[in-house]
Design a protein around this motif. Structure first.
Motif, short mmCIF file in Angstrom:
data_model
loop_
_atom_site.label_atom_id
_atom_site.label_comp_id
_atom_site.label_asym_id
_atom_site.label_seq_id
_atom_site.Cartn_x
_atom_site.Cartn_y
_atom_site.Cartn_z
N UNK A 14 88.82 59.06 -3.84
CA UNK A 14 89.51 58.13 -2.95
C UNK A 14 88.65 57.78 -1.75
N UNK A 15 87.95 58.77 -1.23
CA UNK A 15 87.05 58.51 -0.10
C UNK A 15 85.94 57.55 -0.52
N UNK A 16 85.44 57.73 -1.73
CA UNK A 16 84.39 56.85 -2.22
C UNK A 16 84.92 55.42 -2.41
N UNK A 17 86.14 55.29 -2.91
CA UNK A 17 86.73 53.96 -3.08
C UNK A 17 86.91 53.27 -1.73
N UNK A 18 87.39 54.01 -0.74
CA UNK A 18 87.58 53.41 0.58
C UNK A 18 86.24 53.09 1.23
N UNK A 19 85.23 53.93 0.99
CA UNK A 19 83.89 53.63 1.49
C UNK A 19 83.33 52.38 0.84
N UNK A 20 83.57 52.24 -0.47
CA UNK A 20 83.13 51.05 -1.17
C UNK A 20 83.83 49.80 -0.63
N UNK A 21 85.11 49.94 -0.30
CA UNK A 21 85.86 48.82 0.26
C UNK A 21 85.27 48.41 1.60
N UNK A 22 84.94 49.38 2.43
CA UNK A 22 84.35 49.09 3.73
C UNK A 22 82.99 48.41 3.57
N UNK A 55 89.60 44.66 -1.38
CA UNK A 55 91.02 44.86 -1.64
C UNK A 55 91.24 45.52 -3.00
N UNK A 56 90.48 45.11 -3.99
CA UNK A 56 90.62 45.70 -5.32
C UNK A 56 90.20 47.17 -5.31
N UNK A 57 89.16 47.48 -4.57
CA UNK A 57 88.70 48.86 -4.49
C UNK A 57 89.71 49.73 -3.74
N UNK A 58 90.23 49.22 -2.63
CA UNK A 58 91.18 50.00 -1.84
C UNK A 58 92.51 50.14 -2.56
N UNK A 59 92.88 49.12 -3.35
CA UNK A 59 94.14 49.14 -4.05
C UNK A 59 94.23 50.31 -5.04
N UNK A 60 93.11 50.66 -5.63
CA UNK A 60 93.12 51.72 -6.64
C UNK A 60 93.10 53.12 -6.05
N UNK A 61 92.93 53.24 -4.73
CA UNK A 61 92.93 54.57 -4.11
C UNK A 61 94.35 55.03 -3.84
N UNK A 62 94.52 56.30 -3.56
CA UNK A 62 95.84 56.85 -3.26
C UNK A 62 96.39 56.24 -1.98
N UNK A 67 100.17 52.52 0.63
CA UNK A 67 100.37 51.33 1.45
C UNK A 67 101.21 50.29 0.71
N UNK A 68 100.95 50.11 -0.56
CA UNK A 68 101.72 49.16 -1.35
C UNK A 68 103.18 49.61 -1.43
N UNK A 69 103.39 50.91 -1.61
CA UNK A 69 104.76 51.43 -1.63
C UNK A 69 105.46 51.21 -0.30
N UNK A 70 104.73 51.42 0.80
CA UNK A 70 105.29 51.19 2.14
C UNK A 70 105.65 49.72 2.32
#
Length: 126
Positions: A14-22, A55-62, A67-70
């Motif tokens: 998840x950290x890697x996905x968020x890093x990729x998104x950034x 957005x696609x990368x962040x969407x797949x993270x926990x 966030x989508x549930x919220x």
């Protein structure tokens, strides 16, 4: 009241996905400015492409899924709100304006009274 502590567990994936998104956002913004000599459509495509990849990368993270549930819960709660009618809204707005006017008069009167007491009676500057 419950005092349960909530512990969020973030995996390295998840950290890697968020890093990729950034990195994708930064690449899109940098690409937008690096392509200054290109047509606006190309520059905008670089920016939007970076944002879409992010957005696609962040969407797949926990974190993205939570966030989508919220967001879904927020929309559901907003639909439950009972909004006032136009007549009620106008009446409440009138009450607020009236209260603000009365408070303005009160504060103006208090200011003038203190001015008279301080400058005329106590200090004698006038």
């Amino acid at each position: 009241m419950s005092n349960h502590s909530v512990e969020t567990v973030t995996t390295s994936a998840d950290k890697a996905k968020l890093g990729m998104a950034l990195i994708a956002v930064l690449a899109g913004v940098i690409g937008f400015y690096m392509l200054a000599g290109q047509p606006t459509l190309v520059r905008a495509a670089a920016l939007v492409g970076g944002l879409v990849v992010a957005a696609a990368s962040a969407w797949t993270s926990a974190l993205g899924q939570s966030f989508i549930g919220f967001a879904r819960e927020s929309v559901r709660e907003t639909k439950k709100v009972v909004w006032p009618s136009r007549k009620e809204a106008m009446q409440l707005t009138g009450v607020v304006f009236g209260f603000v006017f009365i408070m303005a008069l009160f504060l103006w009167g208090t200011d003038k009274l203190l001015e008279v007491v301080l400058y005329d009676l106590i200090l004698g500057w006038r």
